[in-house]
Every structure is written in C-alpha cells, then in structure tokens.
Design a protein around this motif. Structure first.
Motif, PDB file in Angstrom:
ATOM      1  N   GLN A   2      -6.974   2.505   2.133  1.00 31.84           N
ATOM      2  CA  GLN A   2      -7.835   1.487   1.811  1.00 31.84           C
ATOM      3  C   GLN A   2      -7.908   0.632   0.426  1.00 31.84           C
ATOM      4  OE1 GLN A   2     -11.301   3.804   2.722  1.00 31.84           O
ATOM      5  NE2 GLN A   2     -11.539   2.915   4.417  1.00 31.84           N
ATOM      6  N   PHE A   3      -7.210   1.660  -0.558  1.00 33.20           N
ATOM      7  CA  PHE A   3      -6.990   1.333  -2.062  1.00 33.20           C
ATOM      8  C   PHE A   3      -5.882   0.297  -1.850  1.00 33.20           C
ATOM      9  CE2 PHE A   3      -3.799   2.056  -5.015  1.00 33.20           C
ATOM     10  CZ  PHE A   3      -4.402   1.630  -6.269  1.00 33.20           C
ATOM     11  N   LEU A   4      -4.778   0.529  -1.198  1.00 35.38           N
ATOM     12  CA  LEU A   4      -3.625  -0.355  -1.153  1.00 35.38           C
ATOM     13  C   LEU A   4      -4.131  -1.676  -0.328  1.00 35.38           C
ATOM     14  CD1 LEU A   4      -1.022   1.928   0.150  1.00 35.38           C
ATOM     15  CD2 LEU A   4      -1.366   1.079  -2.180  1.00 35.38           C
ATOM     16  N   SER A   5      -4.862  -1.560   0.593  1.00 31.78           N
ATOM     17  CA  SER A   5      -5.512  -2.791   1.071  1.00 31.78           C
ATOM     18  C   SER A   5      -6.428  -3.747   0.130  1.00 31.78           C
ATOM     19  CB  SER A   5      -6.428  -2.576   2.385  1.00 31.78           C
ATOM     20  OG  SER A   5      -7.106  -3.458   2.740  1.00 31.78           O
ATOM     21  N   LYS A   6      -7.199  -2.945  -0.619  1.00 31.26           N
ATOM     22  CA  LYS A   6      -8.173  -3.644  -1.502  1.00 31.26           C
ATOM     23  C   LYS A   6      -7.404  -4.205  -2.476  1.00 31.26           C
ATOM     24  CE  LYS A   6     -10.298  -1.667  -5.084  1.00 31.26           C
ATOM     25  NZ  LYS A   6     -10.388  -0.328  -5.299  1.00 31.26           N
TER      26      LYS A   6
END
Ligand code: SF4
Lengths: 309, 428
Positions: free
Chosen positions: A82-86
C-alpha cells in the motif's frame, strides 16, 4: 519501433540522479526485507526520494519484492504494498505468488513484473504470469539468444533481459558462510557485504571465483564473470526486447555511470541507424573493457552457449 | 454395547484411521515393484521426457503400463515427475506425452512449469496435478494461489518447517506433500544454476551435477580505490575447505507430528538409489506410520528402526528445517560420505517349506560361514550363519561370486519371495 528501456540498479539515492543523467530510463531499488540481491539498501524514505528524483527526470522506479517469503513475512506485505502504491512506484518486481495475491487484494492498480531469476524459461510461462496479472516477464539468465528471440515474438507481456553485470547462481535459506565459520571455530563478521570488501569462493578446478554473501534471505552466490552484450545487441533490438537491464551489484558508482552511458550510446546509435551502431559497437566494447575491473572477466553469459541436461 | 458411558471414554484406545500416504521413489520397474511390495502407498517415477534426473533410469510407456497393473493389485498410485522448467525447444510432444500418461493409468503428475500444468488440464484432465518442490513453495498465500489455479496437491519447499506446515493446513484446504527422507538440495529448489555456470549443464532441466557438494576456498577480497583487489584467505592450511553439502534428510522421529498435522503425503527421495535402499527405507517408515496410527498414545520409536535406516545410509542424516534453520552440524565439511554398514547380497526367489531351503538371486559376494540378515514385509529381521551353499544344479559351492547367480541354502526361519538378504559390511 520504440527504444528499449535502460534499467539500472543504483546502490543509494544519490546515485539515482547520476545514473538517470547517464542515460538510464528506469531504476530498480528495494530493501532486504522484501527484495533479494539488491545493489544497495533503500528504506521507505529512500524509495520516496529516489522516486521524486527519477520521476522529475522522466525515469521509472521499480521496487524489488522478489524474495521467497515464508509465512512469518506475509503480514507485513500489505502495508508495504500500500505504501508503494500510495507513493506511485511504477511497478513491483515479484517472484513469489504471495506478492501477487497481496497486490490483487490491497493495490490492484499496481503493475507487476514477474522475476524469479531462474524459472522464466519459455513464452508460455511468461504469458501465464501475464494472465495472472503481471505486465512484464524478466527472463532467466540461462537462456540462449534463440530462446529469447522466440519468447519475445510470442510474448503478450513486456520482456526484460539482463545485458550486463553479474547474475545469480544460487540461493539457499541456510546461513552457509556463518555455518562454515562456526564449524571452523572462527568469529568472523561475514553477514553484510562491506563497502570495500567482498567475499569470494575460489574454485581451483575451473579457475573461477564466485562472489558470495549472506543476508536475511540466506546465502547467495553470483556468477564468476560479468556478462556484457554491448556489441551483440542487434537481435535484441530487432525483435523489440522491451527492457535492457544493467546489474549494479558490487559495482562502484563511477563504473555504473560509465557503463550506463555506453549502453545509452549503443541504443541511441541503433535507433539513429542500425549501421551507426554496427560501425561503433567495437569501440563501445573496447571502451567498456577499459573500465572493467581486472577481477571480473567479461563474457556473453548464456546468450551463445548451449547447455545440456 | 450397553456399557456405562462414563467408563467408555477413558478406556477407548485412540486409533488414527486417516493415514498419510507413504510415497517412495522408483527409478525402474524393479524398484517400483519392491517399493510397493515393501509398503509404499504410492511411487513416483520418471518418464522419457520433461522430468529432472534425466540420467536416472526412466520408464517407457510400456513399463509404465506394467507398473500401473502391478500397483493396482496393491491399491497403490503412480505419479510421474514432469518437473522441468521447459525451454521453448522442450515444448514439442508435451500433449501426446501427457495423453499417453493418462491412457496407461498414471494417477498424477508432479509439475513445476505452468506450461505443463495448463497443458495437462487441457489434454489429460483426469490426471492429478501436483506442484513440484521446484517451485519452492514456502508460504500459505502461495499455497492458496496454486489451489486457486486448480492444483490437487502441493509439494512444499524443503525449507518449510512444522509450524509453517500447520499454518498452511489451517489456511488452505489442499493436499500437502512433504519430504521425510533422502538427499536434498542445499539451495531453494529451482533457484540454483551452479551447474549451468560450472559445467554447462542445465540444473532446471535435469542436468545438475551436484556442484554444491564440491570443495571451495573462501577468500575476502578488498577493494581500495585505484588498486588491484587484494585477496586474503579465510581458512588455515589445515582447515576443511568451504563446502555446502547438507546432511541427508531424516524425519523418522517427526512422523507422529507430521501425521497429527494432517500432512497428506510423506515422500522419500532417491530414484537413483538401489532396491535395497528403497526396501529398507520404505519398510521402516511403513512400520513407523502403522505403529503410530494404531496406537498414538503409547507410541515410542523403536531403536531398531533407526539402526535399520543406518544400514542403507551412505551419508549422515539430520532433520533439516523441520524445527529450525539448520546450523553447521547439519552440514558436512571435509569428508563427504560414509559407507553403509550393510551390503545387500541376495534377493529371495523362493522358499521350500518342506526342506527349509531358500532359492536366492545373488546380488553381491557372500560365502559359506557368513552371518547374514534377512528382512522383508512379512517377516521380522533375523540373522543366521550360512551353511552349505548349492548352485542351481545342486552342486555344492563355497562362495557365491557371480552377479545374479541362483543359489540355495538352508534357513532356520521362513522367508518369502522378494525378501532381502544383507551382510554386515566391514570397513577398515
Ligand atoms: S548443485 Fe546442489 S543445490 Fe544446486 S541443484 Fe544441484 S543438488 Fe541442488
């Protein structure tokens, strides 16, 4: 016909800018917790910074999540994904289906590149992982040129091929260096790769030396030679391979900059006119040999070598 | 029965009815028959193509058919390893091959490459598809992925321990197979190409030459700017060289935990091993599984079983990743193999109950006066000294020295065809 991407692996954030300036159009980064065999360690802040720099300059950032995961690692995957996506990374590089499952669930918009290092050996499997959600297959280093060309012709996903640097020969979960040291009764610091010290295995029979190290993911052994395809790129250009990778493991920054700009030149020359590349490729190779460290002999990997079985 | 219910619960003997499958290697038709006869519930074999161990004795279609007929009598299953990672050039003939496996009555295939998985589902849909350990399956999310892909069974990575297996079982409803005995890769399977680099043999297509078991020398290489790299030795002259050779796997003591965990298939490695090896290992594990399931609450490991396993072992053994990540004691440095402490010397062809004379096929040198041991599924091991030996024509001989020669002699106990005779091996 579009130019292939030139993908490099920087060792830290400050190298990102210079490598992109030298001609890289994509970088792969990551941290040991999720990625294996990285040129350097990038924590979350580093990834964000690398991303800012690269995106400003129009280059892409891929993040390595190519470890083989055990159950205990699964709970931390969603948050990282989710961090990488954000922050908007351009793709995640994975080998373990657990990553794919987690991306499907937590960030389905994220692109996936399939890279198990050794098992992407035919076009069917490349397309299979494409149907499961990956947009790119990173081919096994043990394929010959004919196989690569045929895979590219039949692939429904992008194809990435390593053209330069060392490649992985072996991964064990066992701590083989630590075990050896304990067996010998020695208390040696063997875990990390030092800034200016590497460990190597001598193989007197084959007169070869293999880089070896140990980390959270176990023991890794690398090829004794650096592949170098700078003067053998025609077929890869012609068939339209989508990404050329230069592996930066155990290479210093100035070397990486120079190698990147030589491959940049090769690509640009070919797309100006194939004859221009043909006329210059010998020189490019000579130039590369000049900067190649004496302990790492250059060869053409498995591109022109037959293996039996 | 009319017993008071209060009494029943404490006296009832617990029995485990759902036993795991005991899965054995079979490098040839003879080994297949021995494995099944000695108690394997299933065997895995290699076919002409698409399997690793390209130099193991592999089965032709006719041999497979014969194997299937034989196994059927025992209710045993046959699986075929088709676990290469194919290159484009290996794709030809795959459909015909799989159709043929289905036709001869093979129960399932063991596969790593999605190409083979999907082709099988399309052209030979009644074959079970088992995911090979070559995929190094190490977590339950990945297990779930393969379940969704329609696989019937997964073989776990050798790096998976008991706790992890339990979690997989809890999270995913799929058959799980795991290794319990035999040689193993020191790398994650499928992630080693040492042999490709060192000998131009493709390990993921069966060409591995066990490069991990060779000796290497460990150095540190120092890089100072503008200077040639400087190497220093990390061993002394009299130290053992660096080696990665793992001890062979042996999970005999862990069988109860594996049964309790609900693992569906327990696999023995070694298609290149002798019939003596297969018979010995299979019969020991058969006994362990049966004894545990018959009375789990009073089960203890019989030391004889452990001794028995050692009779065919040519390398030291260890439980690998079952409880922990293995340390240096689970690896071998310096000397790499040991000789088994027993030699297989004869295979029983017949036994005449009236005269107590055994007819035997010689498999290794033995002579009058030797103390030999018999074992087999129908008998308890016994030892005895050999008296007069006769050859096939009834002539007395002192020594049985010809391979496969038929000989006879008297025994005190009854034996059965396919029982084996072994002799203690003396090593200097
Ligand atoms: S070299 Fe060793 S670890 Fe590698 S595939 Fe062969 S047996 Fe396995």
């Amino acid at each position: 016909m579009k130019k292939p991407e030139l993908l490099v692996t920087p060792a830290n954030v400050t190298e990102v800018e210079g490598l992109v300036d030298a001609g890289a159009t994509a970088v792969m980064v990551g941290e040991e917790e999720y990625g294996i065999r990285l040129a350097g360690e990038f924590n979350r802040d580093d990834i964000e910074n690398a991303l800012k720099i690269a995106h400003q300059k129009g280059a892409k950032v891929y993040v390595a999540m190519n470890a083989l995961f055990h159950n205990e690692s699964l709970p931390k995957l969603p948050d990282y994904i989710q961090f990488l996506s954000k922050i908007g990374v351009d793709a995640i590089v994975f080998g373990d289906p657990a990553v794919l499952m987690s991306v499907r669930e937590h960030a389905p918009e994220l692109k996936l590149h399939w890279n198990t290092e050794t098992t992407a050996t035919n076009w069917y499997s490349a397309n299979y992982w494409g149907r499961k959600g990956s947009t790119r297959a990173v081919l096994a280093r043990e394929l010959n040129m004919d196989s690569i060309v045929e895979i590219k012709e039949k692939a429904e996903v992008d194809i990435e091929v390593q053209v330069h640097g060392m490649s992985c020969m072996f991964q064990s979960k066992r701590l083989l260096l630590g075990n050896y040291m304990t067996f010998q009764g020695k208390d040696l610091q063997i875990s990390g790769r030092g800034k200016n010290q590497n460990l190597i295995l001598h193989d007197p029979e084959r007169k070869a030396k293999y880089p070896i190290w140990e980390d959270k993911n176990g023991t890794h052994i690398m090829s004794p030679k650096d592949m170098c395809m700078i003067d053998e790129l025609e077929e890869l250009f012609e068939v339209g391979v989508d990404s050329f990778k230069i592996e930066g493991i155990q290479k210093d920054y100035s070397y990486m900059r120079q190698v990147t700009s030589l491959y940049r030149e090769a690509i640009d020359l070919y797309f100006l006119h194939p004859d221009k590349y043909n006329g210059q490729k010998e020189n490019l190779f000579t130039e590369l040999k000049r900067i190649q460290p004496s302990n790492r002999v250059l060869d053409t990997g498995f591109f022109f070598k037959e293996t039996v079985y | 029965m009319m017993q008071a219910s209060t009494q029943v619960s404490t006296d009832v003997k617990r029995v485990i009815t759902k036993k795991p499958e005991l899965l054995a290697p079979a490098g040839s038709l003879e080994k297949l028959k021995i494995a099944v006869h000695y108690g394997a519930d299933a065997v895995f074999i290699g076919g002409r193509d698409f399997g690793l161990r390209s130099n193991a004795d592999n089965f032709s279609s006719e041999e497979m058919a014969e194997g299937v007929q034989f196994a059927k009598k025992y209710g045993a299953h046959i699986y075929v390893t088709t676990n290469i990672f194919a290159h484009n050039e290996n794709m030809d003939g795959l459909e015909e091959y799989l159709i043929d496996l289905e036709r001869v009555g093979i129960h399932g295939i063991i596969v790593a490459d999605p190409l083979i998985i999907e082709t099988c589902k399309k052209v030979a849909p009644t074959l079970e598809v088992h995911l090979s350990t070559q995929q190094s399956l190490s977590n339950w999310q990945a297990v779930k992925f393969w379940k969704q892909e329609g696989l019937d069974r997964v073989v776990l990575a050798r790096e998976v321990g008991l706790q992890e297996m339990l979690e997989m079982k809890k999270n995913v409803d799929i058959e799980i197979e795991t290794f319990i005995h035999g040689a193993m890769c020191v790398s994650y399977s499928g992630r080693c190409v040492l042999s490709n680099h060192m000998t131009a043999r493709d390990s993921n297509r069966g060409g591995c030459c066990q490069s991990c078991r060779w000796d290497y020398f460990l150095y540190a290489e120092k890089h100072d700017k503008g200077q040639e790299p400087l190497e220093t030795k990390l061993f002394n002259e009299d130290d053992a060289p660096f080696a990665m050779s793992p001890k062979d796997l042996n999970l005999i003591e862990a069988i109860p935990k594996l049964v309790d965990a609900g693992i569906n298939s327990l696999k023995i490695e070694g298609r290149m091993k002798s019939i003596h090896y297969v018979a010995t290992v299979v019969s020991v594990y058969r006994k362990v599984i049966d004894a545990y399931c018959a009375d789990p609450d009073h089960f203890v490991i019989d030391p004889e079983w452990i001794k028995e396993l050692a009779k065919c072992a040519n390398r030291p053994t260890a439980p690998a990743f079952f409880e922990n990540t293995p340390g240096h004691v689970e690896q071998m440095f310096g000397n790499h193999s040991q000789k088994p402490n027993a030699n297989f010397v004869g295979l029983v062809i017949d036994f005449d109950e009236d005269t107590s004379v055994v007819t035997l096929q010689q498999r290794n040198y033995f002579k009058q006066g030797d103390v030999i041991e018999f074992f087999g599924p129908e008998i308890n091991n016994f030892t005895q000294k050999i008296d007069t030996i006769w050859d096939e024509k009834g002539n007395e001989i002192k020594v049985a020295r010809h391979p496969l020669q038929i000989v006879k002699f008297k025994l005190d106990n009854k034996v059965y065809p396919q029982n084996m005779m072994r002799k203690e091996a003396y090593h200097e």
